[in-house]
Design a protein around this motif. Sequence first.
Motif, short mmCIF file in Angstrom:
data_model
loop_
_atom_site.label_atom_id
_atom_site.label_comp_id
_atom_site.label_asym_id
_atom_site.label_seq_id
_atom_site.Cartn_x
_atom_site.Cartn_y
_atom_site.Cartn_z
N VAL A 210 0.88 -1.36 -0.04
CA VAL A 210 0.13 0.07 0.06
C VAL A 210 0.80 1.34 0.12
O VAL A 210 0.67 2.11 -0.70
N LEU A 214 0.90 3.94 -3.09
CA LEU A 214 0.57 5.44 -2.50
C LEU A 214 1.76 6.39 -3.10
O LEU A 214 1.56 7.48 -3.22
N SER A 215 3.06 5.87 -2.78
CA SER A 215 4.16 6.72 -3.29
C SER A 215 4.06 7.11 -4.54
O SER A 215 4.25 8.30 -5.17
N VAL A 217 1.15 7.18 -6.56
CA VAL A 217 0.07 8.09 -6.71
C VAL A 217 0.26 9.51 -6.31
O VAL A 217 0.09 10.38 -7.11
#
Length: 307
Positions: A210, A214-215, A217
Amino acid sequence: MEKGNNVTVFILLGISKNKNIEILCFTLFLFCYIAICIGNLLVIISITSSQLIEQPMYFFLNYLSLSDLCYTSTVTPKLIIDLLTERKTISYSNCMIQLFTTHFFGGIEILILTGMAYDRYVAICKPLHYTVIMSRQRCNTVILACCTGGFIHSASQFLLTIFLPFCGPNEIDHYFCDVYPLLKLACSNTHIIGFLVIANSGLIALLTFVVLMLSYVFILYNVRVHSAESCSKALSTCGSHITVVVVFFAPALFIYIRPGTTFPEDKVLALFYTIIAPMFNPLIYTLRNTEMKNAMRKVWCRHTVLE
């Protein structure tokens, strides 16, 4: 095979009972292991022998290749040998050593991939502060943290397994010693330990995955206002890393995020993170990376000229 009430030798059932399939797998996995050794050693030598070692991204890639080499070597050589033997056995002590080392180097690899994602985030989203944030001291600290995290993870798995009583069946339905197949053989209630394994391996893998996603994103969010060329460069820079992450994490998550049960497919899926990913990592990072290809060309051409 048993001493007192404790099993001292385990029998590994391996990948298949069909001899023809085993011979085919022997040839395939021997080729894969040779490719893993050559590929990762080429990456390590090329980076350490060039100026690329000064760049954080390649500094981490160097350690990723080293962890790949160590990780697959805890499993693949024995798998290759066992494919040619009729009776595939492993002593209790060697089984526990394999369990510890596999999760140790696997934990290090997961954390290094996270460190590499952070490096790409800083490089793309905070380019003006990149050299300050990703200093050599910071990089060394990240690697030390990865090794420490890998040890804590592995020690936890080891301690959950070492005290299990094995007094009955000793056939492990796998090609190496892992937690879930061993829990299946324990002659005691393992439900609590199974949930602890999920909390350890499963949640660590899930949370890391996750964080990695997220990084990317955040990276895509930050480059959206830039030119198409900048977006393309950012995607190209992260593309290799995303490919490695998916190949490694997808099968690992399927195996470790569920309760302590085993499926026949687990052995096939485990091949992805024990053999396939370590073999493709050098190819993924070199074939799509101009700097890496140039460094390898310079290093090995120089060695050829000197000879």
